[in-house]
Enzyme design. Sequence first.
Site, PDB file in Angstrom:
ATOM      1  N   ASP A   1       8.525  22.318 -25.532  1.00 57.23           N
ATOM      2  CA  ASP A   1       8.257  20.930 -25.006  1.00 57.23           C
ATOM      3  C   ASP A   1       9.355  20.520 -23.880  1.00 57.23           C
TER       4      ASP A   1
ATOM      5  N   TRP B   1       7.438  -0.477   4.430  1.00 60.75           N
ATOM      6  CA  TRP B   1       7.960   0.096   3.307  1.00 60.75           C
ATOM      7  C   TRP B   1       9.284   0.596   3.503  1.00 60.75           C
TER       8      TRP B   1
ATOM      9  N   SER C   1      13.549   5.633 -13.514  1.00 58.73           N
ATOM     10  CA  SER C   1      12.725   6.324 -14.099  1.00 58.73           C
ATOM     11  C   SER C   1      12.500   7.791 -13.337  1.00 58.73           C
ATOM     12  N   SER C   2      12.734   7.976 -11.729  1.00 54.65           N
ATOM     13  CA  SER C   2      12.584   9.163 -11.130  1.00 54.65           C
ATOM     14  C   SER C   2      13.837  10.108 -11.437  1.00 54.65           C
TER      15      SER C   2
ATOM     16  N   HIS D   1      15.202  11.717  12.940  1.00 52.10           N
ATOM     17  CA  HIS D   1      13.950  11.951  13.661  1.00 52.10           C
ATOM     18  C   HIS D   1      12.910  10.607  13.663  1.00 52.10           C
ATOM     19  N   HIS D   2      13.171   9.941  12.626  1.00 49.45           N
ATOM     20  CA  HIS D   2      12.658   8.604  12.469  1.00 49.45           C
ATOM     21  C   HIS D   2      13.377   7.362  13.175  1.00 49.45           C
TER      22      HIS D   2
ATOM     23  N   ARG E   1       1.493   0.578  15.377  1.00 53.76           N
ATOM     24  CA  ARG E   1       1.037   0.484  13.828  1.00 53.76           C
ATOM     25  C   ARG E   1       1.387  -0.788  13.589  1.00 53.76           C
TER      26      ARG E   1
ATOM     27  N   HIS F   1       1.003  -1.155  -0.090  1.00 53.79           N
ATOM     28  CA  HIS F   1       0.074  -0.251   0.006  1.00 53.79           C
ATOM     29  C   HIS F   1       0.808   1.217  -0.030  1.00 53.79           C
TER      30      HIS F   1
ATOM     31  N   SER G   1       0.053  27.238  -4.373  1.00 56.49           N
ATOM     32  CA  SER G   1       0.586  28.504  -4.521  1.00 56.49           C
ATOM     33  C   SER G   1       0.004  29.251  -5.789  1.00 56.49           C
TER      34      SER G   1
ATOM     35  N   THR H   1       8.052  26.271   6.529  1.00 52.56           N
ATOM     36  CA  THR H   1       6.881  25.828   6.366  1.00 52.56           C
ATOM     37  C   THR H   1       5.830  26.779   6.851  1.00 52.56           C
TER      38      THR H   1
ATOM     39  N   GLU I   1      12.246  12.585   0.759  1.00 53.07           N
ATOM     40  CA  GLU I   1      11.218  11.837  -0.069  1.00 53.07           C
ATOM     41  C   GLU I   1      10.051  12.324   0.479  1.00 53.07           C
TER      42      GLU I   1
ATOM     43  N   LYS J   1       5.149  29.602   4.488  1.00 51.47           N
ATOM     44  CA  LYS J   1       4.408  29.335   3.230  1.00 51.47           C
ATOM     45  C   LYS J   1       2.876  29.368   3.585  1.00 51.47           C
TER      46      LYS J   1
ATOM     47  N   TYR K   1       9.393  15.203   1.605  1.00 51.70           N
ATOM     48  CA  TYR K   1       8.978  16.626   0.835  1.00 51.70           C
ATOM     49  C   TYR K   1       8.885  16.442  -0.786  1.00 51.70           C
TER      50      TYR K   1
ATOM     51  N   HIS L   1      13.672  10.943   4.253  1.00 48.98           N
ATOM     52  CA  HIS L   1      13.022  12.182   4.883  1.00 48.98           C
ATOM     53  C   HIS L   1      13.034  13.181   3.677  1.00 48.98           C
TER      54      HIS L   1
HETATM   55  C1  HEA Z   1       0.534   8.932  -0.466  1.00 46.52           C
HETATM   56  C2  HEA Z   1       0.427   7.772   0.391  1.00 46.52           C
HETATM   57  C3  HEA Z   1      -0.496   7.392   1.178  1.00 46.52           C
HETATM   58  C4  HEA Z   1      -2.041   7.565   0.610  1.00 46.52           C
HETATM   59  C5  HEA Z   1      -2.698   8.271  -0.480  1.00 46.52           C
HETATM   60  C6  HEA Z   1      -2.642   6.569   1.656  1.00 46.52           C
HETATM   61  C7  HEA Z   1      -4.083   6.446   1.803  1.00 46.52           C
HETATM   62  C8  HEA Z   1      -4.733   5.640   2.797  1.00 46.52           C
HETATM   63  N1  HEA Z   1      -4.164   4.910   3.466  1.00 46.52           N
HETATM   64 FE1  HEA Z   1      -2.134   4.738   4.067  1.00 46.52          FE
HETATM   65  N2  HEA Z   1      -0.060   4.621   4.326  1.00 46.52           N
HETATM   66  C9  HEA Z   1       0.680   5.222   3.754  1.00 46.52           C
HETATM   67  C10 HEA Z   1       0.820   6.021   2.619  1.00 46.52           C
HETATM   68  C11 HEA Z   1      -0.593   6.637   2.228  1.00 46.52           C
HETATM   69  N3  HEA Z   1      -1.658   6.092   2.502  1.00 46.52           N
HETATM   70  C12 HEA Z   1       2.198   4.877   4.214  1.00 46.52           C
HETATM   71  C13 HEA Z   1       3.612   5.488   3.557  1.00 46.52           C
HETATM   72  C14 HEA Z   1       2.086   3.956   5.280  1.00 46.52           C
HETATM   73  C15 HEA Z   1       3.122   3.321   6.141  1.00 46.52           C
HETATM   74  C16 HEA Z   1       3.263   1.816   5.604  1.00 46.52           C
HETATM   75  C17 HEA Z   1       4.073   1.194   6.678  1.00 46.52           C
HETATM   76  O1  HEA Z   1       3.904   1.101   7.922  1.00 46.52           O
HETATM   77  O2  HEA Z   1       5.018   0.483   5.930  1.00 46.52           O
HETATM   78  C18 HEA Z   1       0.362   3.601   5.341  1.00 46.52           C
HETATM   79  C19 HEA Z   1      -0.040   2.873   6.168  1.00 46.52           C
HETATM   80  C20 HEA Z   1      -1.481   2.846   6.387  1.00 46.52           C
HETATM   81  C21 HEA Z   1      -1.933   2.314   7.459  1.00 46.52           C
HETATM   82  C22 HEA Z   1      -1.417   1.463   8.580  1.00 46.52           C
HETATM   83  C23 HEA Z   1      -1.303   0.358   8.242  1.00 46.52           C
HETATM   84  C24 HEA Z   1      -0.460  -0.389   9.468  1.00 46.52           C
HETATM   85  O3  HEA Z   1       0.191   0.307  10.067  1.00 46.52           O
HETATM   86  O4  HEA Z   1      -0.847  -1.854   9.576  1.00 46.52           O
HETATM   87  C25 HEA Z   1      -3.521   2.320   7.168  1.00 46.52           C
HETATM   88  C26 HEA Z   1      -4.497   1.894   8.082  1.00 46.52           C
HETATM   89  O5  HEA Z   1      -5.405   2.371   8.059  1.00 46.52           O
HETATM   90  C27 HEA Z   1      -3.650   3.128   6.217  1.00 46.52           C
HETATM   91  C28 HEA Z   1      -4.802   3.335   5.563  1.00 46.52           C
HETATM   92  C29 HEA Z   1      -5.175   4.257   4.442  1.00 46.52           C
HETATM   93  C30 HEA Z   1      -6.378   4.579   3.743  1.00 46.52           C
HETATM   94  C31 HEA Z   1      -7.557   4.232   4.162  1.00 46.52           C
HETATM   95  C32 HEA Z   1      -6.068   5.301   2.793  1.00 46.52           C
HETATM   96  C33 HEA Z   1      -7.008   6.062   1.878  1.00 46.52           C
HETATM   97  O6  HEA Z   1      -6.840   7.271   1.625  1.00 46.52           O
HETATM   98  C34 HEA Z   1      -7.151   5.225   0.578  1.00 46.52           C
HETATM   99  C35 HEA Z   1      -8.266   5.649  -0.041  1.00 46.52           C
HETATM  100  C36 HEA Z   1      -9.001   4.386  -0.767  1.00 46.52           C
HETATM  101  C37 HEA Z   1      -9.332   4.289  -1.941  1.00 46.52           C
HETATM  102  C38 HEA Z   1      -8.999   5.510  -3.140  1.00 46.52           C
HETATM  103  C39 HEA Z   1      -9.882   3.174  -2.814  1.00 46.52           C
HETATM  104  C40 HEA Z   1     -10.699   3.141  -3.786  1.00 46.52           C
HETATM  105  C41 HEA Z   1     -10.797   1.676  -4.027  1.00 46.52           C
HETATM  106  C42 HEA Z   1     -12.037   1.209  -4.359  1.00 46.52           C
HETATM  107  C43 HEA Z   1     -13.155   2.549  -4.165  1.00 46.52           C
HETATM  108  C44 HEA Z   1     -12.396   0.211  -4.394  1.00 46.52           C
HETATM  109  C45 HEA Z   1     -12.674  -0.431  -5.701  1.00 46.52           C
HETATM  110  C46 HEA Z   1     -11.620  -0.820  -6.570  1.00 46.52           C
HETATM  111  C47 HEA Z   1     -11.274  -1.112  -7.859  1.00 46.52           C
HETATM  112  C48 HEA Z   1     -12.242  -0.294  -8.704  1.00 46.52           C
HETATM  113  C49 HEA Z   1     -10.122  -1.671  -7.986  1.00 46.52           C
HETATM  114  N4  HEA Z   1      -2.360   3.462   5.521  1.00 46.52           N
HETATM  115  C1  HEA Z   2       4.383  14.767   2.723  1.00 49.12           C
HETATM  116  C2  HEA Z   2       4.958  14.066   3.661  1.00 49.12           C
HETATM  117  C3  HEA Z   2       5.342  14.435   4.987  1.00 49.12           C
HETATM  118  C4  HEA Z   2       5.471  15.864   5.440  1.00 49.12           C
HETATM  119  C5  HEA Z   2       5.327  17.110   4.696  1.00 49.12           C
HETATM  120  C6  HEA Z   2       5.882  16.087   6.839  1.00 49.12           C
HETATM  121  C7  HEA Z   2       6.346  16.841   7.643  1.00 49.12           C
HETATM  122  C8  HEA Z   2       6.719  16.860   8.924  1.00 49.12           C
HETATM  123  N1  HEA Z   2       6.998  15.878   9.581  1.00 49.12           N
HETATM  124 FE1  HEA Z   2       6.415  13.701   9.132  1.00 49.12          FE
HETATM  125  N2  HEA Z   2       6.375  11.983   8.443  1.00 49.12           N
HETATM  126  C9  HEA Z   2       6.051  11.513   7.086  1.00 49.12           C
HETATM  127  C10 HEA Z   2       5.339  12.373   6.029  1.00 49.12           C
HETATM  128  C11 HEA Z   2       5.570  13.819   5.976  1.00 49.12           C
HETATM  129  N3  HEA Z   2       5.899  14.545   7.176  1.00 49.12           N
HETATM  130  C12 HEA Z   2       5.816  10.084   6.918  1.00 49.12           C
HETATM  131  C13 HEA Z   2       5.320   9.451   5.824  1.00 49.12           C
HETATM  132  C14 HEA Z   2       6.174   9.627   8.015  1.00 49.12           C
HETATM  133  C15 HEA Z   2       6.253   8.281   8.643  1.00 49.12           C
HETATM  134  C16 HEA Z   2       7.222   7.192   7.917  1.00 49.12           C
HETATM  135  C17 HEA Z   2       7.269   5.960   8.348  1.00 49.12           C
HETATM  136  O1  HEA Z   2       7.684   5.672   9.559  1.00 49.12           O
HETATM  137  O2  HEA Z   2       6.900   5.081   7.671  1.00 49.12           O
HETATM  138  C18 HEA Z   2       6.625  10.723   8.744  1.00 49.12           C
HETATM  139  C19 HEA Z   2       7.095  10.545  10.152  1.00 49.12           C
HETATM  140  C20 HEA Z   2       7.694  11.716  10.955  1.00 49.12           C
HETATM  141  C21 HEA Z   2       8.289  11.480  12.375  1.00 49.12           C
HETATM  142  C22 HEA Z   2       8.645  10.301  12.806  1.00 49.12           C
HETATM  143  C23 HEA Z   2       7.791   9.827  13.589  1.00 49.12           C
HETATM  144  C24 HEA Z   2       8.113   8.356  14.257  1.00 49.12           C
HETATM  145  O3  HEA Z   2       8.141   7.472  13.607  1.00 49.12           O
HETATM  146  O4  HEA Z   2       8.250   8.402  15.581  1.00 49.12           O
HETATM  147  C25 HEA Z   2       8.611  13.005  12.673  1.00 49.12           C
HETATM  148  C26 HEA Z   2       9.421  13.086  13.931  1.00 49.12           C
HETATM  149  O5  HEA Z   2       9.927  13.990  14.053  1.00 49.12           O
HETATM  150  C27 HEA Z   2       8.201  13.813  11.678  1.00 49.12           C
HETATM  151  C28 HEA Z   2       8.098  15.092  11.710  1.00 49.12           C
HETATM  152  C29 HEA Z   2       7.740  16.148  10.961  1.00 49.12           C
HETATM  153  C30 HEA Z   2       7.898  17.345  10.799  1.00 49.12           C
HETATM  154  C31 HEA Z   2       8.343  18.359  11.828  1.00 49.12           C
HETATM  155  C32 HEA Z   2       7.228  17.891   9.725  1.00 49.12           C
HETATM  156  C33 HEA Z   2       7.348  19.246   9.265  1.00 49.12           C
HETATM  157  O6  HEA Z   2       7.683  19.536   7.903  1.00 49.12           O
HETATM  158  C34 HEA Z   2       6.007  19.979   9.429  1.00 49.12           C
HETATM  159  C35 HEA Z   2       5.899  21.401   9.365  1.00 49.12           C
HETATM  160  C36 HEA Z   2       4.631  21.992   9.222  1.00 49.12           C
HETATM  161  C37 HEA Z   2       3.894  22.800  10.259  1.00 49.12           C
HETATM  162  C38 HEA Z   2       4.590  22.645  11.769  1.00 49.12           C
HETATM  163  C39 HEA Z   2       2.643  23.181  10.201  1.00 49.12           C
HETATM  164  C40 HEA Z   2       2.356  24.563   9.462  1.00 49.12           C
HETATM  165  C41 HEA Z   2       3.340  25.762  10.480  1.00 49.12           C
HETATM  166  C42 HEA Z   2       2.731  26.608  10.903  1.00 49.12           C
HETATM  167  C43 HEA Z   2       1.219  26.993  10.831  1.00 49.12           C
HETATM  168  C44 HEA Z   2       3.500  27.816  11.574  1.00 49.12           C
HETATM  169  C45 HEA Z   2       3.594  27.865  12.982  1.00 49.12           C
HETATM  170  C46 HEA Z   2       4.142  26.545  13.560  1.00 49.12           C
HETATM  171  C47 HEA Z   2       5.214  26.664  14.773  1.00 49.12           C
HETATM  172  C48 HEA Z   2       5.596  27.952  15.296  1.00 49.12           C
HETATM  173  C49 HEA Z   2       5.711  25.403  15.284  1.00 49.12           C
HETATM  174  N4  HEA Z   2       7.166  13.063  11.041  1.00 49.12           N
HETATM  175 CU    CU Z   3      10.938  12.682   8.414  1.00 45.38          CU
END
Ligand code: HEA
Ligand code: HEA
Ligand code: CU
Lengths: 414, 289, 540
Positions: free
Chosen positions: C115, C151, C178-179, C311-312, C459, C86, C277, C337, C264, C340, C266, C262
């Site tokens: 292009d 993942w 590809s990327s 931080h992870h 999780r 997923h 924007s 952030t 990634e 922004k 962003y 990390h």
């Molecule tokens: C961009 C990234 C992204 C997006 C969009 C989503 C979208 C969603 N995620 Fe995802 N998720 C992750 C990134 C993302 N996730 C990541 C990085 C993890 C961590 C994995 C890890 O631990 O390694 C995670 C883990 C994760 C968990 C935790 C699993 C676990 O820890 O065991 C769960 C549980 O609820 C969850 C739920 C969902 C749901 C319900 C959506 C929904 O938004 C999805 C919306 C659903 C649909 C769009 C379905 C449409 C389908 C139909 C309508 C059926 C018809 C079918 C056909 C026509 C083929 N996700």
């Molecule tokens: C699009 C993806 C995305 C983005 C943008 C971010 C943004 C941020 N993430 Fe997140 N993060 C993930 C995707 C993302 N993360 C994913 C996928 C994981 C789990 C991976 C895995 O384990 O599977 C994760 C996990 C993760 C962890 C690890 C948690 C753990 O496993 O224990 C931490 C810890 O520091 C963290 C921190 C942050 C912080 C500080 C930001 C900051 O960039 C956020 C900054 C934004 C704001 C703070 C809000 C707006 C700001 C204001 C309104 C200004 C005022 C604010 C202040 C004065 C404070 N993230």
């Molecule tokens: Cu991070």
Amino acid sequence: MTSNVSRWALLSLMLLLVPLGAWADWGALNMPQGVTEISNEVYTLHMRIFYICCAIGAAVFGVMIYSMFVHRKSKGVKPATFHESTTVEIVWTVVPLIILIVMAIPAARVLIKMEDFSDSEMSIKVTGYQWRWHYEYMDSGVSFFSQLEPTHNQARQMGSDIDLQSTFVPEAGNYQGEGEIYLKEVDNELVVPVGKKIRFLHTAADVIHSWWVPDLAVKKDAIPGFINENWALIEEPGIYRGKCAELCGRDHGFMPVVVRAVSQEEYDSWIAEKQSAMASVTEQSERQWAHQELVSVGEKVYQANCMSCHQAEGQGIPGMFPAIAGSEVATGSIDLHVDTVMNGIEGSMMSKFSDVLSDADIAAVITYQRNAFGNSTGDTLQPAHIKSLRDGLDISAPASVAALPDMNTTTGVN
Amino acid sequence: MSTATGYFIPHDARWPIVGSIGLCIFFYGFGLWLNEAAFGKELFFIGAAIIVFMMFGWFGLVAKESESGTYNTQVDSSFRICMMWFIFSEVMFFAAFFGALFYARSFSGPWLGGVGGGGAEMTNAVLHTGHDYVWPSNGPGDVGGNFQPMGWFGLPLINTLLLLTSGVTCTLAHHAIRAGHRKPFIWWLLATVVLGAIFIGLQIEEYIHAYTALNLKLTSGIYGSTFFMLTGFHGFHVTMGAIMLFVVMIRAIRNHFSAENHFAFEAAAWYWHFVDVVWLGLFIFVYLF
Amino acid sequence: MSSNDVTHHAPDDHAHHDHDEHGPAPGLMRWVTTTNHKDIGTLYLWFSLIMFFIGGAMALVIRAELFQPGIQIVDPMFFNSMTTLHAIVMIFGVVMPAFVGLANWMIPMMIGAPDMALPRLNNWSFWIMPFAFLIMLSTLFMDSGGPAGGWTLYPPLVLQMGDSFAFVIFAIHFMGISSVMGSINIVATIFNMRPPGMTFMKMPMFVWTWLITAYLLIATIPVFAGAVTMLLTDRYFGTSFFSAAGGGDPVMFQHIFWFFGHPEVYILILPAFGIVSSIIPTFARKELFGYDSMVYATASIAFLSFIVWAHHMFTTGMPLAGELFFMFSTMMISVPTGVKVFNWVATMWRGAMTFETPMLFAIGFVIMFTVGGLSGLMLAITPADIQYHDTYFVVAHFHYVLVPGAIYSLMAATYYWLPKWTGNMYDEKLGKMHFWISTIFVNVLFFPMHFVGLAGMPRRIPDYSLQFADWNMIATIGAFGFGFSQLMFVYIIVKCVRGGEKATGEVWEGARGLEWTVPSPAPYHTFETAPVIEPSTVTR
Ligand code: HEA
Ligand code: HEA
Ligand SMILES: [Cu+2]
Ligand code: CUA
């Protein structure tokens, strides 16, 4: 269109409130405060940053929502033309910085305290296995494995008919315990004294695990080949439950931690009891066992250790876990069977059980497998045989599966 | 076809899909081969052959277009940017392995040996009793058995000199073509390719020596792992670079380049210098210290 | 359209040199051999939409299993591969390709280029993706099953995987190729294809954010490739990178992985910032506030993203100094952030807003991304993260930034540019409905995860204690609601592609930038003659 938007907005807000009805227990929605000084400080820190975040959110969203309602074209406003201001840019860079500093200072203080491992009064080595914990009291030589309690283990199997709500909820009357503890109970608890600074040494035997007890605010990865330190000083006696927190394979969700904190006296007598029980393990592997005794002990061992993969009726899961029923290994040469169980099968999920099970348990489970699920070899395997193999193979017997006598639940030795 | 601005925009690209299918077969075959499944090796080589075929086709097409003057300077600078950042991505690929080397030497190694904060002392005392960490290390498990590390003197030093010299000859080739001297250009290119080939030959020699005389293998713990992965990937890149320069040389013989228009050579030369610099890093961090 | 006084030539104005024979080739081969940035953009976007349903269906399997405590539908092993795949599908198969698709469509039009810089390479970048996912998803049908180690692919667990392991690794290599090629192409396009007058500070934010994203990709994807290569050799060739016995360290993988991982995240959000924007100024009818500081903020986020990775890993037993450093650096990211977010709010302030579907999604993005960002900030606080780590609180955090974050930005972008792509207006009423239904359900889906996480639900588990039952049930209802309402999205797109009210060239009243100066649908070739850009020309 405006009315359309607000109608939808209102409806959505109302729908968002629906789940609030499910709030049975408010306390279950937040981080536990815990029972150590550190856990309390972490809780306070958590609440503080939470409130700050709420305040920031409220301010930002407040301005946005105000703007959305007032600065809309349908109200006939003309758009302003300003598009930059160095002053505000500086303000909203500096103010957040200050807020961050306000958060960072207490956070750093708590962190420094957490990382102070000095002056511990006792050490416990905690080793993660797939999927059980091994505890070793470094000062008193006691050690044992701890894993999901068998009833829970049965209840969580796919297709088990056990009704969780009436088995693991105390109000249902069937369960003798405090609170809902489904998946939170083990066969052997980790017993520790209150008021002592306990040092935990975390490591793992196979993959990374993570030992987590929320009430103690400790979570540390158990990394194979490395030891991580950690500590806790528990102030209140009680039972504290936790989980393995790092994905460690198929049964990661099923390796709970239970810590029972007791007074020093209770602790001392528990240790003494454990020590004498451990002595009897050797005895158990030397004496002659009756066939029936081995089968009945074996059944328990099977249910606790093998069933999750090979399934209740030994039927396995096709394509994933082989059946024991009618298996060539379990009905053919006994040596291969012994070897399979003791040493596991390289590169598969069938792990090596010689570290985990005692001689008696291994002999029992093999005897059981060879005489259950329609397997009828009639074989009896004596623990002494396993012991001699071990001596020959120089595999040290685990001091584990501690305390056969009081382990009626697992091994059922009378 | 080119646009009104003269920027060349090709049509009907047929090589990419060939490349994708080739890569797909290649990877699938490699996967099967690793698992010792049927047809793995065959598919691997078929895939590799398709990829080579695609490269010949694609680069041949580009060369032809270039010859026929389809590209203007703007297209040329697209190629330059592309090559530059491609090389940068390669640098980052090596960075991962250098990072591993650095981490193993400065963190995990000492930690296993009991030096460092936190649980280091206990790690050593409880899990790896008596293990002393000294760098060329194959870990507390003595994985792969006793081995001798590769010294820097001898082959590695000669190789360093070879590569440095080849960098010089490559630059001389560049000067030659810029001055429009085709003959010296070809000769300097030939010298570069030959030096590269000798380098590869000596490296093979070095590997044989490691495996037979030193008992130093890919499986010799972290030292063997980092040593062979770093030098191995580097060797692979040298091979690629040498092939590129060789192809450029053939094209030079066929008079494809002029004093103004010789980007293919420059790209290969950049690549060659990059390989050179990586080697210096290797020589310092893998061999010397 | 007063602001858009650009001189340009629609293609039919052109002298007819050898053009017409190079319109789209007929038949299926058109799509296979195309070098046209619009065609390739379209391919990317359809690909990612399909993958969204595949990844979403996997999420629904996860949620269905978690509907109740106990194990009802899938074996825990399969559950783990669903979680893993997923995430891989959503990140590498949905969000990244969709952003590349948008880059393909829009960047040349936004900067006035004919292009992409290297059209053949562009074709290849796309045509690798289907094969990469063919390999990745085929592992599900192999004996040893799909990848089940998360993942994040942490060893030693991931090394226990059966024979399909090699295929997973190669599929990742494949996607990486590809990327990297796609990013290089984007960098070359932005640097080299701008017509005279299109200075860097005249580029739309979307172009800027993509330029910076492309650098993140070029710098980190190869590191990831290196990391998985080490996994491969540890598994099949006996190296010891991640095994203590040989002097390596499993945690070393985590450092290398997160050095990629990390940045990634962003990569998954910076282009979204660019999209938002573009959209907010259009519907606020007011120029983007603080353009310069937006550019600097994006660059700062990118820079900081390289020094916060650990931080992870706060529970892996890093030394205190490391934990402090990574805590402080992570917290710092909130500042740019925040800049922004504040700039978007200031853009809205005293504008004359209307709330068409793209604007709704953009505002939804700003609010819910901020929610996710603030929980991210909480996660950055090390002592608290020790409690949050690997619980559903983290899952809630990243879904807030990814689903109502990245995915919402994609939907906003689709609605915003769909009229430009197809020449038809989409169905506004359905679009609004799509927004509101999605927004309700997405919160029902992810908000409760904060609670169960704090209360201690780890999780990556297929079964949980009874105390978490209510909230999980609600989350599952939200998931199915959200998932199925995305069928509406597909319906709206298909409907719009097939017809509808004709769109004008400008499409939106307040639209700014070169893409709105060409007719809708945008002709197959745009800007073959470079547009003339004066200092006064509005290009962003
Ligand atoms: C961009 C990234 C992204 C997006 C969009 C989503 C979208 C969603 N995620 Fe995802 N998720 C992750 C990134 C993302 N996730 C990541 C990085 C993890 C961590 C994995 C890890 O631990 O390694 C995670 C883990 C994760 C968990 C935790 C699993 C676990 O820890 O065991 C769960 C549980 O609820 C969850 C739920 C969902 C749901 C319900 C959506 C929904 O938004 C999805 C919306 C659903 C649909 C769009 C379905 C449409 C389908 C139909 C309508 C059926 C018809 C079918 C056909 C026509 C083929 N996700
Ligand atoms: C699009 C993806 C995305 C983005 C943008 C971010 C943004 C941020 N993430 Fe997140 N993060 C993930 C995707 C993302 N993360 C994913 C996928 C994981 C789990 C991976 C895995 O384990 O599977 C994760 C996990 C993760 C962890 C690890 C948690 C753990 O496993 O224990 C931490 C810890 O520091 C963290 C921190 C942050 C912080 C500080 C930001 C900051 O960039 C956020 C900054 C934004 C704001 C703070 C809000 C707006 C700001 C204001 C309104 C200004 C005022 C604010 C202040 C004065 C404070 N993230
Ligand atoms: Cu991070
Ligand atoms: Cu052990 Cu998870």
